[in-house]
Structure formats: structure tokens, C-alpha cells
Design a protein around this motif. Structure first.
Motif, PDB file in Angstrom:
ATOM      1  N   UNK A   2       0.833  -1.216   0.000  1.00  0.00           N
ATOM      2  CA  UNK A   2       0.000   0.000   0.000  1.00  0.00           C
ATOM      3  C   UNK A   2       0.861   1.257   0.000  1.00  0.00           C
ATOM      4  N   UNK A   3       1.949   1.224   0.750  1.00  0.00           N
ATOM      5  CA  UNK A   3       2.861   2.375   0.758  1.00  0.00           C
ATOM      6  C   UNK A   3       3.482   2.568  -0.625  1.00  0.00           C
ATOM      7  N   UNK A   4       3.864   1.441  -1.241  1.00  0.00           N
ATOM      8  CA  UNK A   4       4.461   1.527  -2.574  1.00  0.00           C
ATOM      9  C   UNK A   4       3.462   2.051  -3.593  1.00  0.00           C
ATOM     10  N   UNK A   5       2.210   1.606  -3.468  1.00  0.00           N
ATOM     11  CA  UNK A   5       1.167   2.094  -4.389  1.00  0.00           C
ATOM     12  C   UNK A   5       1.037   3.609  -4.287  1.00  0.00           C
ATOM     13  N   UNK A   6       1.116   4.128  -3.073  1.00  0.00           N
ATOM     14  CA  UNK A   6       0.994   5.576  -2.858  1.00  0.00           C
ATOM     15  C   UNK A   6       2.162   6.324  -3.502  1.00  0.00           C
ATOM     16  N   UNK A   7       3.376   5.809  -3.288  1.00  0.00           N
ATOM     17  CA  UNK A   7       4.562   6.440  -3.890  1.00  0.00           C
ATOM     18  C   UNK A   7       4.518   6.323  -5.405  1.00  0.00           C
ATOM     19  N   UNK A   8       4.120   5.161  -5.885  1.00  0.00           N
ATOM     20  CA  UNK A   8       4.038   4.929  -7.327  1.00  0.00           C
ATOM     21  C   UNK A   8       2.998   5.837  -7.979  1.00  0.00           C
ATOM     22  N   UNK A   9       1.906   6.076  -7.270  1.00  0.00           N
ATOM     23  CA  UNK A   9       0.857   6.953  -7.799  1.00  0.00           C
ATOM     24  C   UNK A   9       1.352   8.389  -7.901  1.00  0.00           C
ATOM     25  N   UNK A  10       2.114   8.824  -6.909  1.00  0.00           N
ATOM     26  CA  UNK A  10       2.694  10.170  -6.967  1.00  0.00           C
ATOM     27  C   UNK A  10       3.667  10.296  -8.148  1.00  0.00           C
ATOM     28  N   UNK A  11       4.426   9.232  -8.381  1.00  0.00           N
ATOM     29  CA  UNK A  11       5.345   9.211  -9.521  1.00  0.00           C
ATOM     30  C   UNK A  11       4.576   9.286 -10.839  1.00  0.00           C
ATOM     31  N   UNK A  12       3.492   8.516 -10.917  1.00  0.00           N
ATOM     32  CA  UNK A  12       2.659   8.523 -12.125  1.00  0.00           C
ATOM     33  C   UNK A  12       2.063   9.910 -12.375  1.00  0.00           C
ATOM     34  N   UNK A  13       1.546  10.546 -11.311  1.00  0.00           N
ATOM     35  CA  UNK A  13       0.935  11.864 -11.464  1.00  0.00           C
ATOM     36  C   UNK A  13       1.953  12.901 -11.927  1.00  0.00           C
ATOM     37  N   UNK A  14       3.186  12.766 -11.427  1.00  0.00           N
ATOM     38  CA  UNK A  14       4.241  13.698 -11.852  1.00  0.00           C
ATOM     39  C   UNK A  14       4.513  13.553 -13.351  1.00  0.00           C
ATOM     40  N   UNK A  15       4.565  12.307 -13.823  1.00  0.00           N
ATOM     41  CA  UNK A  15       4.810  12.087 -15.252  1.00  0.00           C
ATOM     42  C   UNK A  15       3.598  12.474 -16.103  1.00  0.00           C
ATOM     43  N   UNK A  16       2.389  12.243 -15.584  1.00  0.00           N
ATOM     44  CA  UNK A  16       1.180  12.628 -16.314  1.00  0.00           C
ATOM     45  C   UNK A  16       1.144  14.132 -16.536  1.00  0.00           C
ATOM     46  N   UNK A  17       1.565  14.889 -15.514  1.00  0.00           N
ATOM     47  CA  UNK A  17       1.625  16.341 -15.660  1.00  0.00           C
ATOM     48  C   UNK A  17       2.608  16.710 -16.768  1.00  0.00           C
ATOM     49  N   UNK A  18       3.727  15.996 -16.811  1.00  0.00           N
ATOM     50  CA  UNK A  18       4.714  16.208 -17.866  1.00  0.00           C
ATOM     51  C   UNK A  18       4.113  15.926 -19.237  1.00  0.00           C
ATOM     52  N   UNK A  19       3.437  14.789 -19.341  1.00  0.00           N
ATOM     53  CA  UNK A  19       2.803  14.397 -20.612  1.00  0.00           C
ATOM     54  C   UNK A  19       1.698  15.384 -20.999  1.00  0.00           C
ATOM     55  N   UNK A  20       0.957  15.890 -20.027  1.00  0.00           N
ATOM     56  CA  UNK A  20      -0.121  16.843 -20.267  1.00  0.00           C
ATOM     57  C   UNK A  20       0.390  18.093 -20.971  1.00  0.00           C
ATOM     58  N   UNK A  21       1.492  18.644 -20.458  1.00  0.00           N
ATOM     59  CA  UNK A  21       2.051  19.849 -21.070  1.00  0.00           C
ATOM     60  C   UNK A  21       2.540  19.571 -22.492  1.00  0.00           C
TER      61      UNK A  21
END
Length: 585
Positions: free
Chosen positions: A224-243
Motif C-alpha cells: 500500500x505504501x508503494x502504491x501511494x509512492x508509485x501513484x505520486x510518480x505517475x501523477x508527476x509524469x502525467x503532468x509532464x505528458x499533459x504539457x
């Protein structure tokens, strides 16, 4: 971090100095590449207007051949430019990585007490790889693109100034959009780097401590902790892809609209009989716009590649600028010590306001075996750390043979002291290399003789490949007792003047205890030894026993002398281990 840190950029460029010839040759290839790229559309225009329309076949063949040569030269220029930038980038990060690794290996132990290993791994591997992209995808690509755009502008104005002004109208819009995109991407890249470091740290710690995770049934919790960290990583990259998803379509629209307007405006000029405009101009401008807007559209992306590399460089330089070293100001080379060790009123604490040792006085005479005992947290292992100068003392003096250890160079001091720890660390390498630690002055024959002397040769030869057996990561292919024997052998072949055993016999296999005791007797013979132990059975025969409690020496003497103290600290320790637990004797 600033939008563009000039000082940081200059510091990065300092690493190009050993490769000046290659650095300038890459810039030369960038210039040639821009010339060849701008020449192709011009030659096409000349072929159409001067030879196709005029039906000059001989001239047409000559111009087509010239265009073919230009294409070949452009390909060669592109090859040498791309190869040169990547080669330069890899050489630079090789130098930085070596410097960083050397710098980290000289840090005092207190630095590693509070810095996550995963973070340091990220800095040493992925962050440094990002620095290479400053040169392979950033700086030189931007230089090449800017040169290409400038040369193309010159050619366009030379061919047809009217159509050129039409192209210039759309440039401010694209530049503005590019600038906005670059600022947004800078923030997004910084967040991506943070999340990568967090993920590396988390994964490294859990993989290393997998036994604890499974023993305490924490798999689901850690997941569960890893899922949380992984989700934050995904959101950071999604923001990159969005721009990126917003910027590139806008840039393509601007480029397409400019091309459409050029065709419309140019066709009108041709139809109205404009003397400046020729049919070949439209074909040339069609190519020029594609070549011109492609780097302008991508320059933001390349600038962000460079920015990402600079963010990584900033992180790496933070470590390189960290001054967490033991001051190696000693000018003397430590001789072969006779072995007299003295602690005189030594005060030390791992934290500024919490002293672990509170004015310690102790002496180990030449050739003596001195045992240090006490409860957990009394300061036993701290004494070893200070003797090796892994930490700096607050006050007092530590001397060997009457000379302050700070007067010796660190390398020569530590060469004379060997330590066998309870938690033996073995590298994923052969037994031979784990014993010698790749010291070229220790031969395999010496190792085998030493192994026979301490009784480890038979167990090593029983392994599939003997001394060439790979023990895998942290020596997991060996038992704890076998790892301990390797540690004894490692210390023995270094021929130290002073030997330290830190809880070295507290977690061995029962059937190897006799072998370990023999190894202990062998390697401590005729040299000053400090033995730290919880199990008093291992220190009964010590020449002197020093008892620590709460960072202070509370008792000192031989085993028999200390037992005579009716309510003594050592007597209570002895009774708790031997009188109440006879089975342990």
C-alpha cells in the motif's frame, strides 16, 4: 532553482575542458549541418526555376548531382554531430561519476547515518545519466537548431523577402507559447526527479530488508505504501505528458497555418506577375518552413532536456559540495604500530547535545587483549569508530604508541587496524576477492596459507569452486558462521598491528564456535586486540576487561579481579549469563 542558472551551467561546462578539441569539433559539425540543411531547398529552387522550367537537361543533371552530394554531406555531418555529442556527454559523466563516488567514499560515517541509500544511488546513477543529456539532447542540439534557423532565415530573405516577412509574423506567437511551456515543464521535471528519488529509496530499503517484511507479515502494508509512492510518480509524469500534449499540437497548428498562408500569398504573387516571386520559391519555402519550424517547435523540449539535466546536476553538485569529511590533515605515515592505545578524557556524541562517551579513559598495552563489555548503548562500538576516525571526537585525545591519531594520514592509520564486525558484509564476488578486497599485494597462496592457519581452508575448499566461489549479494550463499570466518580471514591477511573484534562471536553457528575460537586465538596472537562482546565466555581470558556503563568506565581489571567485587557491574553481568544460565557455559 532559477529558470536558467548561469553559474550552474558554467560549472557544468568546466567538465568539458579535458575534451576541448571534441567540444569545438561538435560545434563545427553543428555549423556545417545548418549550412547543408539550408542549402537543399535552395538547390531545389534553382533546379526548378533555372533548369526544369528552362528545359536545360545538362544543367539539370549537374544540379541534381550537386544536390545528391549535399545530401551525403548532410548525413555525414548529422552522424558526426550526433556521435560527437553523445561521446562527449558520456565522457563528462564518467568523470563526474568517478569524482562523486570518490567524494562519497570519503564521507564520515555520520553522513550515512541520516542520508537514505536510495537517494545516493539515484544521484550516482540516474541523475548523472541526465547530465549527459545536457550535451546529447540539450546544449548542442539547441545550438544546432538556432544556427539552422538563422541560416534558413538568411536564405529565405535572400530568395524572397516578401514571403520571409510572412513567415516572421507567426514567430512571436510560437516563441511566446514555447516560453510558457518551458516554465511549466521545469516545474514538472523537478517533481518527476523528486518522485524517482523517493521511489528508489523506498524500493532499495524494502528489498534489503525483505526478511523483516516477510517475518512480520508486512507485505500488504508495504504494498500500500508503494502504491501511494508509485501513484505520486505517475501523477508527476502525467503532468509532464499533459504539457507536451498541449504544446506540440499548438506548435503544429501554427506551423500548418503559416505554410497555408505562404502557399496562398505566394500563389497570389505568382498569379499577379510579381517580379520577385518565382515558382521555385514556393517549393523552397515549403521545405524551409518544415525545417525552420521543426527546431523551433522542438527547442522547448530540448531546452527542457537541458533543464532536466541541470536540475540533476544541481542535485549531484549538492553532494559534491557537501563537506562531511574527517579532516585528513595528518602528515605522518603510520608505521607498524607496537600497539599501545590510549583514550584520554575522550568525549563524543553522535548528536551535538547527547554525549555517548563522557570523558573515557582507557589503555591497551602492547600485545594485550583488552575486552570491553557493557549493556547495549553503553558506547562499546563507538570506541571502535573513534579509533578508526570514522567520527571526530568533541574533546580529549586518542593516541597510539603515544602519538595522537590525528597526526597520521587516514589511509595509513586504517591500514594498521583491522576490524571484524558482528554483521559481516560480503560483496557479490568470489571468496578470494572478498578476503583480499582486490588488494594486488595479497596473493592467492598467502590467502590459502592464512586460511589453513585459522582453520577456514577446509570449509572454503568444500564449496563448489573453492576460493572462486561467488557468495552472491551480501554473502547470502554462506551461513553466518562461514561469513564470520571469511571476516576473520580478511582481517588476518591484512597483517594489522591492531585487531578489533566487535561482537564478532555473538551470532555464529553452534558447530562452528570451536573453529571461530581457534581463529580468534590465531589472529589475536602477538598483537594488541580489543574485543567487544556481550557473551562473557569470549573474554574470560582477556588480559584486561573494561566495563562501560552509560558512556563511562565503571570497572577495570582481569576476569578474576572483577568477579571479586561483591556488587560489581561485571559480577552482575557474569551472574546473569553463567549462574542463571548454566547451559550457556
Amino acid at each position: 532553482m532559477k529558470a536558467f542558472d548561469t553559474q550552474l551551467f558554467k560549472r557544468i561546462l568546466e567538465y568539458t575542458k579535458p575534451y576541448k578539441r571534441r567540444y569545438y569539433s561538435v560545434i563545427l559539425w553543428a555549423v556545417l549541418l545548418s549550412l547543408f540543411a539550408a542549402l537543399r531547398p535552395y538547390l531545389l529552387k534553382e533546379i526548378i526555376d533555372g533548369y526544369v522550367i528552362q528545359k536545360n537537361f545538362n544543367g539539370f543533371i549537374l544540379m541534381v548531382s550537386l544536390m545528391g552530394i549535399t545530401l551525403v554531406l548532410e548525413v555525414l555531418a548529422q552522424f558526426y554531430f550526433t556521435y560527437g555529442t553523445n561521446w562527449l556527454g558520456q565522457d563528462i559523466i564518467k568523470d563526474i561519476r568517478i569524482k562523486l563516488f570518490k567524494h562519497m567514499t570519503s564521507f564520515r560515517m555520520s553522513y550515512f547515518d541520516h542520508e537514505p541509500v536510495g537517494k545516493l544511488v539515484t544521484r550516482s546513477v540516474s541523475d548523472i545519466e541526465s547530465i549527459a543529456r545536457i550535451f546529447s539532447q540539450g546544449l548542442f542540439m539547441i545550438i544546432s537548431d538556432i544556427l539552422k534557423m538563422l541560416v534558413i532565415l538568411i536564405f529565405m530573405f535572400f530568395i524572397n523577402w516578401k514571403l520571409s516577412f510572412t513567415v516572421m509574423v507567426s514567430m512571436p506567437i510560437l516563441i511566446y507559447v514555447t516560453r510558457v511551456f518551458q516554465r511549466k515543464m521545469q516545474v514538472a521535471f523537478e517533481e518527476v526527479r523528486n518522485q524517482i528519488a523517493n521511489m528508489n529509496t523506498f524500493v532499495q530499503e524494502r528489498v534489503t530488508g525483505m526478511k523483516i517484511v516477510q517475518l512480520f507479515i508486512r507485505e500488504d502494508i508495504e504494498l500500500e505504501k508503494f502504491k501511494e509512492i508509485n501513484d505520486k510518480h505517475r501523477k508527476a509524469w502525467i503532468k509532464n505528458v499533459w504539457y507536451n500534449s498541449i504544446f506540440f499540437p499548438i506548435a503544429d497548428i501554427i506551423s500548418s497555418l503559416t505554410l497555408s498562408f505562404i502557399v496562398y500569398f505566394g500563389a497570389n504573387l505568382l498569379l499577379t506577375g510579381d517580379p520577385v516571386t518565382e515558382f521555385g520559391d514556393l517549393l523552397a519555402f515549403n521545405m524551409y518552413i518544415a525545417i525552420f519550424f521543426t527546431p523551433l517547435r522542438q527547442i522547448a523540449d530540448k531546452f527542457n532536456e537541458m533543464q532536466m539535466g541541470m536540475i540533476a546536476a544541481n542535485r549531484v553538485f549538492e553532494i559534491l559540495d557537501t563537506q562531511s569529511h574527517i579532516q585528513d590533515t595528518g602528515t605522518q605515515k603510520a608505521p607498524n604500530f607496537k600497539g599501545k592505545i590510549s583514550f584520554d578524557k575522550v568525549v563524543f556524541g553522535y548528536k551535538p547535545d547527547e554525549d555517548v562517551l563522557k570523558g573515557i579513559d582507557l589503555t591497551a598495552n602492547e600485545g594485550e587483549m583488552v575486552a570491553i563489555v557493557g549493556a547495549t548503548g553503553a558506547g562499546k562500538s563507538t570506541i571502535i569508530n573513534l579509533l578508526n576516525r570514522f567520527y571526530e571526537i568533541k574533546s580529549g585525545t586518542i593516541s597510539i604508541d603515544g602519538n595522537d591519531i590525528r597526526n597520521y594520514s587516514l589511509d595509513s592509520l586504517r591500514t594498521q587496524i583491522a576490524v571484524v564486525l558482528q554483521d559481516v558484509f560480503l560483496f557479490a564476488d568470489t571468496i578470494y576477492n572478498n578476503i583480499t578486497l582486490h588488494n594486488p599485494h595479497i596473493s592467492k597462496e598467502e590467502v590459502m596459507v592464512a586460511a589453513k592457519e585459522i582453520g577456514a581452508h577446509q570449509f572454503i575448499m568444500s564449496l563448489p569452486e573453492g576460493y572462486e566461489y561467488n557468495v552472491k549479494e551480501r554473502g547470502n550463499m554462506l551461513s553466518s558462521g562461514q561469513r564470520q570466518l571469511i571476516a576473520f580471514l580478511r582481517a588476518y591477511v591484512s597483517r594489522p598491528s591492531i585487531l578489533i573484534l566487535d561482537e564478532a562471536t555473538s551470532s555464529i553457528d553452534a558447530h562452528l564456535e570451536e573453529l571461530i575460537q581457534k581463529a580468534t586465538d590465531t589472529i589475536t596472537k602477538n598483537r594488541t586486540s580489543i574485543v567487544i562482546a556481550h557473551r562473557l565466555a569470549t573474554v574470560i581470558n582477556a588480559d584486561k576487561i573494561i566495563v562501560l556503563d552509560k558512556g563511562m568506565v565503571v570497572e577495570e581489571g582481569t576476569h578474576s579481579q572483577l568477579l571479586q567485587k561483591e556488587n560489581g557491574y561485571y559480577r552482575r553481568l557474569y551472574d546473569s549469563q553463567f549462574v542463571n544460565h548454566q547451559e550457556e557455559i
